[in-house]
Motif scaffolding. Structure first.
Motif, PDB file in Angstrom:
ATOM      1  N   GLY A1545       0.816  -1.220   0.000  1.00 33.76           N
ATOM      2  CA  GLY A1545       0.000   0.000   0.000  1.00 33.76           C
ATOM      3  C   GLY A1545       0.838   1.254   0.000  1.00 33.76           C
ATOM      4  N   ALA A1546       1.833   1.330   0.886  1.00 31.14           N
ATOM      5  CA  ALA A1546       2.646   2.542   1.011  1.00 31.14           C
ATOM      6  C   ALA A1546       3.373   2.846  -0.281  1.00 31.14           C
ATOM      7  N   SER A1547       3.950   1.816  -0.858  1.00 33.54           N
ATOM      8  CA  SER A1547       4.750   2.057  -2.051  1.00 33.54           C
ATOM      9  C   SER A1547       3.872   2.428  -3.237  1.00 33.54           C
ATOM     10  N   SER A1548       2.729   1.781  -3.370  1.00 29.01           N
ATOM     11  CA  SER A1548       1.805   2.088  -4.450  1.00 29.01           C
ATOM     12  C   SER A1548       1.332   3.528  -4.319  1.00 29.01           C
ATOM     13  N   ARG A1549       1.135   3.930  -3.105  1.00 27.39           N
ATOM     14  CA  ARG A1549       0.714   5.304  -2.836  1.00 27.39           C
ATOM     15  C   ARG A1549       1.789   6.279  -3.314  1.00 27.39           C
ATOM     16  N   SER A1550       3.045   5.919  -3.064  1.00 26.64           N
ATOM     17  CA  SER A1550       4.138   6.785  -3.505  1.00 26.64           C
ATOM     18  C   SER A1550       4.156   6.908  -5.026  1.00 26.64           C
ATOM     19  N   CYS A1551       3.903   5.789  -5.686  1.00 25.51           N
ATOM     20  CA  CYS A1551       3.866   5.818  -7.154  1.00 25.51           C
ATOM     21  C   CYS A1551       2.826   6.815  -7.644  1.00 25.51           C
ATOM     22  N   LYS A1552       1.667   6.760  -7.043  1.00 24.58           N
ATOM     23  CA  LYS A1552       0.592   7.649  -7.475  1.00 24.58           C
ATOM     24  C   LYS A1552       0.960   9.108  -7.213  1.00 24.58           C
ATOM     25  N   TYR A1553       1.603   9.320  -6.058  1.00 20.27           N
ATOM     26  CA  TYR A1553       2.005  10.693  -5.748  1.00 20.27           C
ATOM     27  C   TYR A1553       3.029  11.223  -6.755  1.00 20.27           C
ATOM     28  N   VAL A1554       3.936  10.355  -7.140  1.00 18.24           N
ATOM     29  CA  VAL A1554       4.949  10.772  -8.131  1.00 18.24           C
ATOM     30  C   VAL A1554       4.268  11.209  -9.411  1.00 18.24           C
ATOM     31  N   LEU A1555       3.319  10.385  -9.884  1.00 20.88           N
ATOM     32  CA  LEU A1555       2.642  10.700 -11.143  1.00 20.88           C
ATOM     33  C   LEU A1555       1.810  11.970 -11.019  1.00 20.88           C
ATOM     34  N   ASN A1556       1.155  12.143  -9.871  1.00 22.64           N
ATOM     35  CA  ASN A1556       0.310  13.321  -9.678  1.00 22.64           C
ATOM     36  C   ASN A1556       1.162  14.591  -9.667  1.00 22.64           C
ATOM     37  N   THR A1557       2.326  14.517  -8.977  1.00 21.80           N
ATOM     38  CA  THR A1557       3.212  15.696  -8.917  1.00 21.80           C
ATOM     39  C   THR A1557       3.724  16.027 -10.320  1.00 21.80           C
ATOM     40  N   LEU A1558       4.085  15.002 -11.050  1.00 23.35           N
ATOM     41  CA  LEU A1558       4.556  15.221 -12.434  1.00 23.35           C
ATOM     42  C   LEU A1558       3.464  15.849 -13.286  1.00 23.35           C
ATOM     43  N   MET A1559       2.213  15.357 -13.073  1.00 23.14           N
ATOM     44  CA  MET A1559       1.091  15.897 -13.850  1.00 23.14           C
ATOM     45  C   MET A1559       0.909  17.381 -13.573  1.00 23.14           C
ATOM     46  N   GLN A1560       1.012  17.751 -12.294  1.00 27.42           N
ATOM     47  CA  GLN A1560       0.847  19.171 -11.965  1.00 27.42           C
ATOM     48  C   GLN A1560       1.978  20.005 -12.565  1.00 27.42           C
ATOM     49  N   THR A1561       3.160  19.422 -12.561  1.00 26.94           N
ATOM     50  CA  THR A1561       4.313  20.155 -13.125  1.00 26.94           C
ATOM     51  C   THR A1561       4.119  20.372 -14.617  1.00 26.94           C
ATOM     52  N   PHE A1562       3.730  19.313 -15.327  1.00 29.34           N
ATOM     53  CA  PHE A1562       3.658  19.408 -16.790  1.00 29.34           C
ATOM     54  C   PHE A1562       2.365  20.046 -17.286  1.00 29.34           C
ATOM     55  N   GLN A1563       1.401  20.300 -16.347  1.00 30.37           N
ATOM     56  CA  GLN A1563       0.219  21.049 -16.779  1.00 30.37           C
ATOM     57  C   GLN A1563       0.579  22.498 -17.060  1.00 30.37           C
ATOM     58  N   ASN A1564       1.642  22.960 -16.395  1.00 29.80           N
ATOM     59  CA  ASN A1564       2.048  24.348 -16.591  1.00 29.80           C
ATOM     60  C   ASN A1564       3.119  24.415 -17.677  1.00 29.80           C
ATOM     61  N   LYS A1565       2.826  25.148 -18.750  1.00 30.47           N
ATOM     62  CA  LYS A1565       3.741  25.168 -19.908  1.00 30.47           C
ATOM     63  C   LYS A1565       5.097  25.740 -19.546  1.00 30.47           C
ATOM     64  N   ARG A1566       5.099  26.787 -18.670  1.00 30.14           N
ATOM     65  CA  ARG A1566       6.385  27.410 -18.317  1.00 30.14           C
ATOM     66  C   ARG A1566       7.264  26.428 -17.554  1.00 30.14           C
ATOM     67  N   LEU A1567       6.649  25.731 -16.596  1.00 27.62           N
ATOM     68  CA  LEU A1567       7.425  24.732 -15.829  1.00 27.62           C
ATOM     69  C   LEU A1567       7.901  23.608 -16.747  1.00 27.62           C
ATOM     70  N   ALA A1568       6.992  23.160 -17.617  1.00 27.29           N
ATOM     71  CA  ALA A1568       7.340  22.056 -18.526  1.00 27.29           C
ATOM     72  C   ALA A1568       8.516  22.444 -19.417  1.00 27.29           C
ATOM     73  N   HIS A1569       8.531  23.727 -19.873  1.00 27.63           N
ATOM     74  CA  HIS A1569       9.618  24.178 -20.730  1.00 27.63           C
ATOM     75  C   HIS A1569      10.946  24.279 -19.991  1.00 27.63           C
ATOM     76  N   ALA A1570      10.874  24.435 -18.660  1.00 26.17           N
ATOM     77  CA  ALA A1570      12.112  24.588 -17.882  1.00 26.17           C
ATOM     78  C   ALA A1570      12.823  23.258 -17.660  1.00 26.17           C
ATOM     79  N   VAL A1571      12.160  22.161 -17.983  1.00 27.29           N
ATOM     80  CA  VAL A1571      12.781  20.836 -17.766  1.00 27.29           C
ATOM     81  C   VAL A1571      13.842  20.598 -18.848  1.00 27.29           C
ATOM     82  N   LYS A1572      15.031  20.190 -18.400  1.00 28.75           N
ATOM     83  CA  LYS A1572      16.139  20.001 -19.350  1.00 28.75           C
ATOM     84  C   LYS A1572      15.967  18.710 -20.144  1.00 28.75           C
ATOM     85  N   GLU A1573      16.737  18.660 -21.225  1.00 24.55           N
ATOM     86  CA  GLU A1573      16.598  17.551 -22.171  1.00 24.55           C
ATOM     87  C   GLU A1573      16.957  16.188 -21.568  1.00 24.55           C
TER      88      GLU A1573
END
Length: 2034
Positions: A1545-1573
């Protein structure tokens, strides 16, 4: 009219038969004359009259009347000239008649008979001719036998051995040798010599000599010496003549074609085997008692029996028979216990193979395995005989390479290395002696065998494998090896390429000398052999020296004239060639001129009275006249034109008979003046004067004048010419004074001019034969002086030519030599020659001494004897070579010595050491005798000579060094340096050999003042300075001193880069005394580096780019410092920061390439080649002073180097990361060394380095960990406690820059180490990791089983460590630990119980609770926290996420510490307080702690998104890349833990949190553009791997995870930087590193996994490419094109072609993207190739594809971008794809073609015009006339008028009722929406296999294929979109694309039909074709939760998700709506989205 005349007249009316056989001889005579003229008039060989005549010839030639018989022979000759080969049927009868009747006749008759025989041979009746010759030589009359032999001689010499088979003649000769008539014997000897010219001397000797008497043998031996050169046929058979051009044209082409002719006609060597008769050996073998002997118990009897077989089998040719039983017996005997028997049996097999050849094939295959097995024996005799036998089997054709493959495979797997190596050596021999076709056929079998053997543990086997591969490459080129070589490491690749290059140079050398040799021999034959053999020699006896034929027929005048004509032609051709090469040779022979002629020409120059006075009888008048003449000559201005006539005058008046001395002197003075003053003094003038002048030399009174005149002549025309002319005059003159005084003048001439212009051979011969043989003492003394003068220039070598002179003269010569010592090069001539002599020798001195051609003496017998099994014979042969050298005065030509060197090379490996030494001496003699050319002629034998230094016997090494001395004297030392360099690096040469070689090289260098080539010896000498042997080190030390002395400063500087590692330091130490080599690094302006003297600042003025000008040379960062400064003092550590050049140069570094080669392996000490590779890399990327310190053998310098890095660490951190893998390899090297100071410094630096990496959030790559961790873990057990402690801390620290789980796996490997201390340390570390990283290593808890097993060890320390670790595990896991420890003995269990009880007590004392409580609490808290963000619906809408993160329930932490050093154990107690701490926890915390960090991050992201000013977002953008990097790394580790860890349970929860945080980051175009290659690369790779992992659906909420992954992937593609996304995805099309795949592995192959991964990447690229039209200006095209270029270049053209044929998706996708770019940007795309090296050779592949796209798109008229609603109907019919693709363009073309056909027909032209008019209305953009480019102007005008008429009719409302509505083709509606680029109609191949029928040779897909285009039909989900498959691409993206303009009613009909078929299919449940199709194995339908998210991404929100209900039914209403839209589109209106 007389009776006789009447009779003759009447007879002419008779038929031929009656006339030819008439009883009156005159009638017969006339008949034969008429017959001859008739035959001469016939031109057609098939003329029926010839057939009519032919039967009578046998009777006519046998006519009893001699004159008639002669005329009959003339008629026969005329007949044979007119006839062709068909006349051969009459040959036997006619030839027999000639033999019977003509050979004993008159000489003329005999000659004509011979001519007739030659014509029969020309008509290919050779066998009949030889049959008749067999009869002729049996004639009892000797007079008849000689002509028969002569005619065979003529036939052989003119037609050659190809036409006249020598075998038949050889059989006839033995009986002729014993003939009683001497003329017959002489002729037979001549015929034998002619045979030698054609088939070689050895075959003739071996076949005939045994059948001769001794006297005959001796005579022939003497004659054979004169037989030189190879024979060439001068006449061709008729059939070949017919193919030849006319003789006139041949003679014209004779000059230029001479070389070609000689090549074509080069004689084919005739195999002696074919010439001898087979001998039956089975019968005598039976009689010899062989079968009983081989069964005998005594070895000697067995040996004798086999020896008898061997003797019998040694015959040249054995008659075939049943040898099966013999071979079975031999097979047993090969394995006989007695070596002698085995050797004899092996030799017998070899003899049988040679004698039976192909008849022995089956037996050879039968015997081969046992022979190869026998190679294991080490006895030299056995090995030698085996090698010879195996080679004989292949040479004789018993075995070929295809036959032996299996046996070779077996042998190369033999456990005995000797078998493997010798087998490969044999294979090499077979490859080298096979032709190219055979090797091409079988190389695929042999290359893998050799490649496998390259990994063999035995060096000999590896070397043999290398040789075999080199032989293959040499035979068939490198191509077949290319694929195999890719698997080799760099070191082996380099070695193999060197070997191939070496063999290639040898080959090229051989081939280059080949044509020259052919040309030479061809020339020789044409000039001497052809003239003598073909034209003069008509009889065999003429071949004998000094003999002429007794009854030779007189030469035919006609024939003679022809011959002379031919000679003239040849001569003319030769002259023309010479004229081309040089000027036309000067005419040196003076013409006769009368006195009147001379006087008339001189009249204008000299007064008449002077000439009349010269004629006076009074000497005073003559004297006065000559004085007057002298003055007038001296007064002439332009002397040159008059020189010749004046000399003529003086020779006539007063002439050389003048008696008065004074007049004579004046004449000589005038001539001397003319010779010295004229710019060009003709040679004919010298010839005119020379006799007279030589006589004047003999006269005491005129001697001085005459000698001066001769010297003037020499200056004018060269002494060579004067000497040459004087020899004859002096030799033949009666006055001995002429000879003696002439010789004295020669002494002065040699002193004046040297020997460079003289032909020394002629001069020495003249001195020997004339001067020294003279009876006059004065002449002998003068000759001795001449030879003494020569000695001064030539040296002692002249003595070799005077060995046969009388002893008294020799002593006189020695005395003269002492007076004239050899001056060598210092003996420069005093006078020079004005005119260059045409005959002069360009190189004088020693090289112009005569050299003898010994090729005739190097006979095959001698070469064979050198390889004899008997050592005495071998020794005699070596001595024979020495004797040949002696006979040649130790001066030989290189001609024909190639085979001699080959044979001598073999003797250098002789088992008899005395023979090896004798061979070395002989080679030295050959080198001395041959001079400088020995280097080329010897074929690299020097390397074999140097190998003799590996012998441990001193005598052998001394002999080798003597040979080297002789070699060095012959060729210059620079030619020997490459061989010496390779010998010094040869590991097979022992210490003593290397020492001797260094000493010898030192001795040679000491005699030189300057020798730049010596620098090549520097590297081996530097390496030898580290040799184990002190003697070698000492010798190398001395050699280095000499090398530095004779090599210039620049040379040393240039070559220091070639020396690596410790050797470099040693060289630099040696170089210190030479101040010029010291380095000085200048400070930049304003900086100081500790030492600044005035001299330095003067010399080193700073320049802007760090480059110093010094003199006219540019020296980079180097100047010459003051003496005495050491390099180390000049580079103080304090000054590092101001170095002008960066410490690390990472410009060309390709880290990925280096890491690709690294694999995780068990630790082993670094090998030599690995160290070498490390040194190379360090030299490449590290600054010179740094890499020198780090690679020094002095640990202090290494510490200095580390301090330099340590101080520069923060500023060069990025560079260090780029070369981190190289640094870690260097650290590994240091960890393996014993110096403690350096080791401690390394560990100190590593601690700082890993701290820095942690601060930079850098994570070690897999390769870097695989390089360093195995070594670190192994060395944890160091014997010094302080070092162990630092290593322990370092290992704990590594877990912060590398995944703890992965580090843990390396520690587990350490538990299996052989070092007890290492195991103790690793056991303690296991405890530490369980305590501090429990959650991360939870998946590997089964490792506790290994720890538990250590409790049974004897060592108490190990047991203690294991128990402590298990106690720590007990603390964390509680009683669960018993599940992980495995089966234990009772004793072990009781120990563990005791330790666990103790641990419980300890925990109670410290208040830490009960064991396992913490874990249980963690589980409870997870359950109690309830549904969290990640566990809810994973929705992305911002309102939800805002509500979730608005609650600020985060507790402040108790600890306020630096974020880098935050202890892991306490982080989880309270949450992080800010963004930075949150990022740290995400990076380094456990999964549970990371969740807290991600909550903070999401909260911050939400606030920043809602911030109206955007300042918060600006702050977060700086850390966006770090955040995504942390999350990506977290994603890598989490998945593995989720599968194995019990707290799912704990680890699966962490997986979901990782994906959710990434989703919030990449929803914003400026943040998404700041990610290096690189971060994006890591993230996309991990997400795609998760999607492919089959275990994800099995997780808790696995399906939701997959949906979230899909949505996140789309969001990344939408919002991330487009350039980075494209570049990353193009890079990911390559196969993924196997280590990246999640474990445990599935049953799938790696290829299948990579295929799936590539498919996902392709789908992502489709998504990006579809919207490229609207986003192209956001893309950095230069970088995008660079990534495509790199991808294509890595594949290479061969692979691209292969993949194109295999329908490879990634490649097609790249081509598609490139096509889209070209289509959108047109020719401007070429302006974006700045990052592509377009000038590379060959040109980049991308250029070809861009050009092809431009061409194709231009043809399709698609280069201009078109707006929505437009389509170009271009001229793209050439590229018509398969009908299945429904290309509208192609179908329209077909429609137009059909219409034009109708218009062309009278009956249907009106209908056609109406249909064409309808097309122009429907498709106004289409240019119809573009389709009619090839039509006539009248037809185009007709169509133009017809369309105008139709337009009028339409306006008037008239339409022909008979014309049906035209139905244009149903179009594949290519959309052109604002978002997606239009699909090109040029070529659309689908991915699922439909091939293009394009006429282009390579099916290149330039556009998005239908299967790619279909990706946007469902929801916008690229990865998991279940969607409807519209068949055949009819409705490509109908939901989100606009329709093309000009849609017709016909198109609507087609659409309606297809819609109905889809509905029917759906109703019938045809799921296969039209149902939903997920792209990967996940849930089939998207649930409601996902569909809401999908809608947010979907560009068409009005449409329901088609995946939910399968296929949407479309009724008639929908169709009519669609039709209405299409009609509006036709009329020009817009079209809203469906």
């Amino acid at each position: 009219m007389s009776e006789e005349e009447k009779l003759l007249k009447e007879a002419k009316k008779l038929p031929w038969e009656d006339r030819l056989l008439h009883k009156n001889w005159k009638v017969r005579n006339e008949a034969n004359i008429d017959l001859a003229s008739l035959c001469d008039s016939i031109t057609d060989p098939k003329d029926p009259r010839l057939r009519e005549i032919a039967p009578f010839l046998k009777k006519t030639v046998a006519d009893s009347n001699a004159p008639v018989q002669e005329k009959a022979l003339d008629a026969l000759i005329a007949f044979l000239k007119a006839a062709d080969a068909d006349a051969g049927r009459y040959a036997k009868e006619v030839c027999d008649a000639i033999v019977a009747k003509c050979l004993t006749g008159r000489p003329k008759t005999v000659e004509k008979a011979q001519a007739a025989f030659m014509l029969w041979v020309e008509l290919e009746a050779v066998d009949v001719f030889l049959d008749s010759m067999e009869k002729a030589i049996k004639n009892k009359v000797a007079k008849a036998v000689v002509p028969a032999i002569d005619v065979m001689f003529q036939a052989l010499s003119e037609f050659g051995a190809k036409v006249v088979p020598p075998k038949r003649i050889l059989k006839m000769l033995p009986e002729l040798f014993d003939h009683q008539d001497q003329n017959v014997r002489a002729s037979s000897k001549g015929l034998t010599l002619e045979l030698c010219r054609w088939i070689g001397k050895d075959p003739v000797k071996s076949i005939l000599f045994e059948k001769m008497r001794d006297t005959m043998k001796k005579e022939l031996e003497a004659e054979l010496v004169n037989v030189t050169g190879t024979a060439k046929p001068s006449r061709k058979i008729r059939s070949e003549q017919d193919r030849e051009p006319e003789p006139e044209s041949v003679s014209e082409a004779a000059g230029p074609g001479a070389v070609e002719e000689s090549v074509d006609d080069a004689p084919v060597e005739i195999d002696e085997y074919e010439l001898v008769d087979p001998v039956d050996i089975l019968t005598p073998l039976e009689k010899s008692g062989f079968w009983d002997g081989v069964k005998a118990t005594k070895w000697s009897e067995r040996k004798e029996a086999v020896a008898e077989l061997s003797k019998l089998a040694s015959t040249k040719k054995i008659a075939p028979g049943d040898f099966a039983e013999v071979c079975r017996t031999l097979k047993k005997l090969v394995t006989d216990v007695n070596i002698a028997v085995a050797v004899e049996a092996i030799q017998a097999i070899g003899n049988l193979a040679r004698g039976l050849r192909t008849h022995f094939s089956a037996s050879s295959r039968f015997l081969l395995p046992v022979l190869l097995e026998k190679l294991k024996e080490k006895k030299p005799a056995l090995t030698e005989s085996l090698t010879q036998t195996l080679q004989a089997m292949h040479k004789s054709g018993c075995l070929n390479l295809a036959d032996i493959v299996e046996d070779v495979k077996t042998a190369t797997k033999n456990k005995v290395p000797l078998v493997r190596s010798l087998t490969l050596n044999w294979v090499t021999f077979c490859i080298e002696t096979s032709n190219k076709a055979v090797v091409l056929k079988v190389h695929k079998d042999y290359v893998p065998i050799c490649m496998e053997c390259l990994n063999d543990g035995t060096p000999d086997v590896r070397d043999a494998a290398f040789s075999a591969l080199a032989a293959v490459a040499k035979s068939v080129g490198m191509r077949p090896l290319e694929r195999s070589l890719e698997k080799l490491d760099d070191v082996r690749k380099k070695k193999l390429s060197e070997m191939i290059a070496g063999s290639g140079s040898t080959v090229s050398g051989a081939t280059s000398s080949g044509p020259a040799a052919v040309k030479n021999s061809g020339g020789g034959v044409s000039s001497t052999e052809a003239s003598e053999g073909s034209f003069v020699r008509k009889s065999a006896a003429s071949m004998l020296s000094g003999k002429r034929p007794v009854s030779a027929a007189p030469a035919n005048k006609k024939g003679a004239s022809v011959k002379s004509g031919n000679n003239k032609k040849v001569d003319g051709a030769g002259r023309m060639e010479t004229a081309k090469l040089s000027e036309i040779p000067e005419d040196i022979e003076p013409a006769e001129k009368s006195l009147e002629e001379i006087e008339s020409r001189v009249g204008s120059l000299i007064q008449a009275d002077v000439i009349s006075q010269l004629k006076s009888a009074v000497w005073k008048e003559r004297l006065e006249a000559i004085s007057s003449l002298k003055q007038q000559v001296e007064g002439l201005q332009d002397l040159d034109p008059s020189v010749e006539i004046l000399v003529y005058l003086l020779c006539a008046l007063p002439g050389w008979n003048e008696k008065n001395v004074q007049v004579q002197q004046q004449v000589i003075e005038v001539i001397t003046y003319l010779a010295s003053s004229a710019t060009k003094f003709p040679k004919k003038c010298v010839v005119l004067c020379l006799l007279g002048i030589s006589e004047r030399v003999a006269d005491m009174k005129t001697r001085a004048h005459a000698m001066k005149c001769l010297t003037s002549f020499s200056e004018a025309v060269g002494p060579g010419f004067v000497f040459e002319r004087l020899y004859k005059i002096m030799k033949e003159h009666k006055n001995p004074k002429v000879l003696s005084e002439g010789l004295l003048w020669m002494v002065s001439a040699i002193d004046d001019f040297g020997v460079s212009h003289l032909k020394l051979k002629d001069l020495i011969e003249f001195c020997k034969d004339t001067g020294l043989q003279s009876s006059a003492a004065a002449t002998r003394n003068a000759t001795i002086k001449v030879l003494g003068a020569l000695h001064k220039f030539i040296g002692p070598d002249i003595k070799g030519f005077l060995t046969d002179v009388k002893p008294a003269l020799l002593s006189a010569l020695d005395a003269e030599y002492q007076k004239n010592p050899f001056d060598g090069t210092s003996a420069a001539p005093k006078k020079t020659v004005r005119a260059s002599e045409s005959t002069s020798v360009s190189v004088g001195g020693l090289d112009s001494l005569p050299r003898e051609d010994i090729s005739g003496k190097i006979t095959p017998t001698l070469l064979k004897s050198l390889e004899s099994p008997d050592w005495k014979v071998r020794l005699e042969s070596i001595e024979a070579v020495n004797k040949i050298l002696e006979e040649a005065n130790k001066r030989i030509q290189p001609t024909g010595t190639g085979e001699l060197f080959g044979a001598l090379r073999g003797r250098l490996y002789d088992s008899n050491k005395n023979l090896v030494m004798a061979t070395l001496t002989t080679i030295g003699n050959v080198a001395s005798a041959m001079g400088p050319v020995v280097e080329k002629a010897s074929k690299g034998i020097l390397s074999d000579i140097l190998k003799c230094l590996s012998d441990n016997k001193k005598h052998m090494r001394e002999s080798t060094l003597s040979t080297l001395d002789a070699w060095n004297a012959a060729v210059h030392f620079d030619k020997m340096v490459p061989y010496i360099t390779s010998a010094l690096t040869d590991t097979k040469i022992g210490a003593e050999g290397r020492k001797d070689l260094f000493d010898w090289a030192t001795k040679q260098l000491s005699g030189l003042s300057e020798f730049p080539d010596a620098v090549h010896l520097l590297k081996p000498a530097a390496t030898a300075m580290m040799d184990k042997s002190s003697d070698v080190r000492k010798a190398a030390d001395g050699c280095i001193a000499e090398i530095l002395r004779v090599s210039g400063q620049e040379t040393i500087e240039k070559n220091l880069k070639d020396i690596q590692g410790p050797a470099l330091a040693l060289i630099l130490e040696r170089v210190k005394p030479y101040g010029s080599f010291q380095e000085f690094v200048e400070p930049p302006k304003g900086g100081s580096i500790g030492i600044s003297s005035k001299t330095n600042t003067k010399v080193a003025k700073s320049t802007s780019n760090g480059v110093t000008k010094h003199g006219n040379r540019t020296v980079t960062s180097r100047v010459i410092p003051a003496k005495g400064l050491k390099p180390d003092t000049m580079l103080p550590v304090q000054g590092i920061s101001v170095q002008p050049q960066a410490l690390l140069n990472v410009k060309d570094s390709i880290k990925e390439e280096r890491e690709r080669m690294v694999r995780r392996t068990k630790f082993e000490e670094p090998r030599v080649e690995q160290i070498q590779e490390l040194e190379n890399d360090m030299m490449k990327y590290f600054r010179e002073d740094l890499h020198r310190r780090l690679l020094s053998t002095d640990f202090k310098k290494q510490v200095d180097g580390l301090e330099m890095l340590q101080k520069a660490l923060p500023s060069i951190g990025k560079e260090i990361i780029e070369v981190l893998d190289i640094l870690l390899r260097w650290f590994v090297l240091q960890l393996c060394k014993s110096n403690t100071t350096c080791l401690l410094k390394v560990l100190e630096f590593l601690r700082e380095l890993f701290d820095y990496l942690k601060g930079e959030a850098y994570s070690l790559s897999e390769a870097e960990a695989a390089i360093f961790l195995p070594c670190l873990i192994e060395k944890l057990g160091h014997n010094i406690e302080k070092v162990r402690e630092k290593m322990r801390e370092l290992t704990k620290q590594i877990a912060q820059v590398y995944s703890a789980a992965k580090s843990y796996s390396y520690i587990l490997d350490g538990l299996r180490s052989k070092n007890n201390r290492t195991r103790i340390e690793c056991a303690d570390l296991v405890g530490f990791f369980i305590d501090h990283h429990g959650a991360e290593v939870s998946g590997q808890l089964k490792s506790l089983q290994i720890v538990a097993s250590l409790t049974a060890e004897r060592d108490g320390e190990i047991r203690k460590a294991a128990l402590n670790t298990l106690a720590t595990g007990y603390k964390i896991l509680g009683e669960d630990i018993w599940r992980y420890v495995g089966k234990l003995t009772d004793a072990q269990k009781s120990m563990l119980d005791d330790r666990f009880k103790w641990k419980v007590r300890e925990m109670e004392k410290r208040g830490e609770g009960r064991p396992g409580e913490a874990r249980a609490a963690l589980r409870r808290s997870v359950r109690e926290n309830g549904p969290d963000v990640a566990e809810q619906s994973y929705e992305v809408s911002q309102s939800i996420s805002r509500s979730i993160f608005s609650r600020k329930s985060l507790v402040q932490p108790d600890l306020n510490m630096e974020r880098h050093l935050m202890p892991r154990a306490h982080v989880g107690v309270s949450g992080p307080t800010n963004w930075n701490e949150a990022l740290d926890i995400i990076s380094f915390g456990s999964p549970e702690q990371s969740v807290e960090g991600m909550k903070v991050v999401c909260h911050e992201l939400t606030q920043a998104t809602n911030d109206p000013e955007g300042s918060l977002m600006d702050e977060l953008m700086k850390d966006a890349d770090r955040l995504v990097s942390c999350l990506a790394n977290k994603a890598i580790g989490l998945l593995a833990k989720t599968f194995d860890f019990s707290l799912t349970g704990a680890s699966s929860r962490s997986c979901k949190y990782v994906l959710n945080t990434l989703m919030q980051t990449f929803q914003n175009k400026r943040l998404a553009h700041a990610v290096k290659e690189n971060t994006l690369d890591n993230l996309i790779t991990e997400l795609l791997l998760w999607l492919l992992d089959e275990r994800v659906p099995q997780m808790d909420d696995g399906s939701q995870l997959l949906k979230a992954l899909n949505v996140l992937m789309l969001k990344i593609l939408d919002n991330a930087d487009r350039t980075s996304s494209f570049v990353v995805l193009i890079n990911l099309l390559r196969p993924l590193d196997p280590s990246r795949w999640p474990s445990p592995a599935t049953n799938e192959t790696l290829a299948a996994r990579n295929q799936k991964f590539s498919d996902l990447v392709v789908k992502c690229l489709i998504k990006l490419t579809k919207v490229l039209q609207s986003t192209i200006y956001d893309v950095e095209l230069d970088r995008f094109l660079q990534s495509i270029h790199v991808y294509l270049q890595e594949l290479g053209m061969e692979e691209i072609r292969r993949r194109a044929g295999a329908d490879d998706k990634p490649l097609r996708m790249v081509k598609t993207v490139l096509h889209e770019l070209v289509k959108l940007r047109g020719a401007a795309i070429k302006g974006h190739l700045s990052l592509v090296p377009i000038d590379m050779k060959p040109p980049p592949i991308i250029l070809a594809y861009i050009d092809l796209n431009l061409e194709t798109l231009a043809a399709a008229r698609m280069l201009t971008s078109t707006g929505p609603g437009q389509t170009h109907w271009g001229d793209s019919g050439v590229n018509t794809p398969a009908p299945a693709t429904n290309s509208a363009d192609a179908q329209l073309k077909q429609e137009l073609a059909a219409i034009f056909k109708k218009i062309g027909d009278k009956q249907t032209c009106t209908i056609g015009l109406y249909e064409l008019y309808r097309i122009t209305q429907l498709y106004p953009k289409v240019d119809i006339f573009a389709q009619l480019q090839n039509a006539s102007e009248a037809f185009r005008t007709y169509i133009r008028d017809g369309l105008a008429q139709m337009e009028k009719n339409a306006a008037a409302g008239r339409t022909p009722s008979s014309v049906p509505m035209a139905t244009p083709p149903p179009a594949s509606l290519t959309a052109s929406s604002p978002e997606f680029a239009p699909l090109s109609p040029v070529q659309t191949n689908s991915l699922n296999g439909s091939k293009s029928l394009s006429t282009k040779p390579e099916p290149t897909n330039f556009n998005l294929p239908p299967s790619y285009a279909e990706d946007n039909r469902g929801s916008a989900n690229v990865i998991n979109a279940a969607r409807v498959r519209a068949p055949d691409n009819v409705l490509a993206d109908q939901r989100n694309e606009r329709f093309v303009s000009g849609v017709t009613s016909g198109t609507l009909d087609a659409i309606r039909e297809r819609m109905k078929s889809m509905q029917l299919a759906a109703a019938a449940g045809n799921v296969d074709e039209y149902a939903t199709r997920p792209l990967m194995s996940v849930n089939d339908n998207l649930n409601a939760g996902l569909s809401t998210q999908s809608r947010a991404l979907d560009p068409h929100p009005g449409m329901e998700n088609p995946a939910q209900g399968g296929v949407l039914p479309m009724d008639e209403k929908a169709l009519s709506g669609l039709q209405a839209r299409m009609e509006r589109l036709k009329s020009g209106g817009g079209l809203e989205p469906l």
